[in-house]
Design a protein around this motif. Structure first.
Motif, short mmCIF file in Angstrom:
data_model
loop_
_atom_site.label_atom_id
_atom_site.label_comp_id
_atom_site.label_asym_id
_atom_site.label_seq_id
_atom_site.Cartn_x
_atom_site.Cartn_y
_atom_site.Cartn_z
N CYS A 195 0.88 -1.17 0.00
CA CYS A 195 0.00 0.00 0.00
C CYS A 195 0.92 1.22 0.00
N ARG A 196 1.01 1.87 -1.13
CA ARG A 196 2.02 2.92 -1.31
C ARG A 196 1.88 4.08 -0.31
N PRO A 197 0.69 4.63 -0.10
CA PRO A 197 0.61 5.73 0.88
C PRO A 197 1.03 5.31 2.29
N LYS A 198 0.62 4.11 2.70
CA LYS A 198 1.00 3.64 4.04
C LYS A 198 2.51 3.42 4.13
N ALA B 83 -1.29 10.72 4.39
CA ALA B 83 -2.30 10.16 5.29
C ALA B 83 -3.67 10.20 4.65
N ARG B 84 -3.99 11.31 3.98
CA ARG B 84 -5.28 11.41 3.31
C ARG B 84 -5.39 10.40 2.16
N GLU B 85 -4.27 10.21 1.42
CA GLU B 85 -4.30 9.21 0.35
C GLU B 85 -4.47 7.80 0.92
N TRP B 86 -3.84 7.55 2.06
CA TRP B 86 -3.98 6.24 2.72
C TRP B 86 -5.43 6.01 3.13
N GLU B 87 -6.05 7.04 3.69
CA GLU B 87 -7.44 6.93 4.11
C GLU B 87 -8.34 6.65 2.90
N SER B 88 -8.06 7.31 1.78
CA SER B 88 -8.89 7.14 0.59
C SER B 88 -8.68 5.78 -0.07
N GLU B 89 -7.42 5.30 -0.07
CA GLU B 89 -7.11 4.07 -0.80
C GLU B 89 -7.32 2.82 0.02
N ALA B 90 -6.87 2.82 1.28
CA ALA B 90 -6.87 1.58 2.07
C ALA B 90 -8.04 1.48 3.04
N LYS B 91 -8.78 2.58 3.27
CA LYS B 91 -9.91 2.59 4.20
C LYS B 91 -9.53 2.04 5.57
N PHE C 106 -6.43 5.46 11.71
CA PHE C 106 -6.23 6.77 11.09
C PHE C 106 -6.03 7.85 12.14
N ARG C 107 -6.76 7.74 13.25
CA ARG C 107 -6.62 8.73 14.32
C ARG C 107 -5.23 8.67 14.93
N ALA C 108 -4.66 7.48 15.05
CA ALA C 108 -3.32 7.34 15.62
C ALA C 108 -2.28 8.05 14.75
N VAL C 109 -2.41 7.89 13.43
CA VAL C 109 -1.48 8.55 12.52
C VAL C 109 -1.66 10.07 12.59
N LYS C 110 -2.91 10.53 12.58
CA LYS C 110 -3.16 11.96 12.67
C LYS C 110 -2.62 12.55 13.96
N ASP C 111 -2.75 11.81 15.05
CA ASP C 111 -2.26 12.30 16.34
C ASP C 111 -0.74 12.45 16.33
#
Length: 488
Positions: A393-396, A435-443, A449-454
């Motif tokens: 998963c490229r964004p991750k 992070a936004r691309e990861w959220e869009s691509e990998a769901k 997602f909150r852990a990464v944003k934090d």
């Protein structure tokens, strides 16, 4: 100078920095027209987010030649000799990593003969007017030292660019990447006032090291070479086989007739340059990255008050570093650390550029990884998830690389050199976009997602605290004025 006389050392360092800066400006005045003639605006050349991939191959070579000329010392071979573009690879003509309209439009520039090299120099706008007159005249006058230097640098750069693999087989470690690193080194020199810490010889060595730091790269990392029992890992006893090979290839090129780049250097300066180049290239081994970060962090912890003393450079980047900082970096061990830092830091700088460049180079890096993974699968070697196309998963993957491998280096560098704060700004913006691309691509789940944003938010908070600290410091009197003010 007696080490017990820091005041004498300080004054000598000031005189050296002033002299080097004046020499640089003199050379810069000569190089600017050459860059402009090569179709590259000077303002774009100085831009942190300059995109070398938008250039054709010939313009990339032109830009590389200009970078070497900016830090030139008497380095060219003293005697003029016939030059041939195939002298670097035996009977086979060097192959460029990627073709371009510029190259095709310029005609066949790789056939042998001295006229070929002279033609390349002229088309790259690096030859002196004398070279042009010579090519149109039947007279065979002996070219000047400036002509020799232009031709030698041109042959050196062509040999370097031809030694990089085709971009289709090695998407990331190409000549474009090397040029991007070298240009970033140049811009970091300007940002941190490197003339106070490094001599012109050291800066030339770092530019050359940047251009050659991945020369001959085959698209597979050291771990692959070691696991597969490659000849390079056997030759260098599994210790940084790629980086050792890059160093050897570089000095092999500079020993070839027509590319004797360092023959006019004094022996003592050549020893310094060789040490700088080897240390810088070996320092790009990813296995050495944690040690580099640790060295920077220890330096900051030991001298935090010292580095805080020029936080006001964030608001006034034109201010020169305090005397104490210059003395600190001119100490022998600290000087070596600094020389290793520049190329290693700029080698990771794709994450410190704007989103377009960060995304392009990130995808190129991951594509090269999966190509290695395919080779590992063919050989029956274990394939890491990062190298497995079906699992990647490229964004991750980019989030992990940037957050845990690159961010510590960026933060440590920003603590030492406040004017590199721009790098952290770009890094944090790019992390948020990946992070936004990861959220869009990998769901991912909300918790993931909150852990990464934090974690990204924590880094932004620490950066904000650092900026506030800078503003408070700016209101205080600096313990010692900058070089120019103190010795006015």
């Amino acid at each position: 100078v007696d080490e017990r006389e820091p005041e004498v050392q300080s004054r000598n360092r000031l005189a050296m920095a002033t002299s080097d800066r004046n020499k640089y400006h003199e050379v810069e005045a000569k190089v600017i027209p050459k860059i402009m003639d090569g179709g590259i605006p000077w303002a774009a050349f100085q831009d942190w987010n300059f995109d070398v991939c938008a250039l054709g191959q010939l313009k990339r070579e032109t830009l590389a030649m200009c970078l070497v000329h900016l830090y030139e010392t008497p380095i060219a071979e003293p005697a003029y000799s016939p030059l041939s573009s195939d002298m670097f690879a035996g009977d086979d003509s060097p192959k460029h990593p990627c073709g371009s309209p510029d190259m095709e439009a310029s005609g066949t520039i790789r056939s042998g003969g001295s006229g070929t090299a002279l033609s390349v120099v002229r088309r790259a706008s690096l030859g002196a007017a004398a070279l042009r007159r010579r090519s149109r005249s039947s007279s065979c006058r002996r070219p000047s030292a400036e002509d020799d230097l232009a031709v030698t640098v041109a042959n050196f750069v062509m040999a370097i660019s031809s030694s990089y693999a085709d971009i289709a087989s090695v998407p990331y470690h190409s000549f474009a990447h090397a040029l991007d690193v070298a240009l970033t080194v140049h811009n970091v020199f300007r940002a941190v006032h490197a003339e106070h810490y490094l001599s012109m010889t050291e800066k030339l060595g770092l530019i050359v090291a940047a251009l050659a730091h991945d020369i001959g790269h085959g698209g597979c990392n050291n771990n692959f070479l070691i696991k597969s029992g490659d000849a390079l890992s056997l030759m260098y006893n599994d210790k940084s086989p790629l980086e050792n090979m890059h160093c050897a290839r570089l000095f092999e090129i500079t020993s070839k007739p027509g590319a004797l780049l360092f023959t006019k250097m004094e022996p003592a300066k050549y020893r310094v340059l060789r040490e700088v180049v080897i240390d810088a290239i070996l320092g790009t081994d990813s296995q050495r990255a944690p040690m580099m970060v640790k060295e920077l962090e220890m330096a900051f912890e030991m001298k935090q008050d010292l580095f805080d003393s020029f936080l006001d450079q964030l608001e006034h980047p034109e201010r020169l570093p305090p005397v104490e900082a210059v003395e600190f970096f001119c100490a022998k061990e600290n000087s070596k650390m600094l020389r290793r830092f520049f190329v290693h830091f700029c080698d990771q700088s794709n994450s410190f550029k704007d989103w377009k460049l960060c995304q392009f180079w990130g995808n190129a890096l991951l594509e090269e990884c999966v190509l290695q993974g395919e080779q590992e699968a063919e050989l029956g070697l274990p394939v890491n998830m990062l190298f497995d196309r079906s699992k990647l998963c490229r964004p991750k993957a980019m989030l992990g690389i940037m957050e845990f491998c690159i961010a510590p280096l960026c933060i440590a560098a920003r603590n030492i050199f406040p004017t590199l704060n721009l790098c952290e700004d770009h890094l944090l913006d790019n992390l948020a976009k990946w992070a936004r691309e990861w959220e869009s691509e990998a769901k991912p789940t909300d918790a993931e997602f909150r852990a990464v944003k934090d974690r990204i938010g924590d880094k932004k908070r620490l950066q904000k605290e650092r900026v506030e600290k800078m503003r408070r410091w700016a209101e205080k009197f600096r313990p010692k004025e900058a070089w120019a003010s103190e010795h006015h």
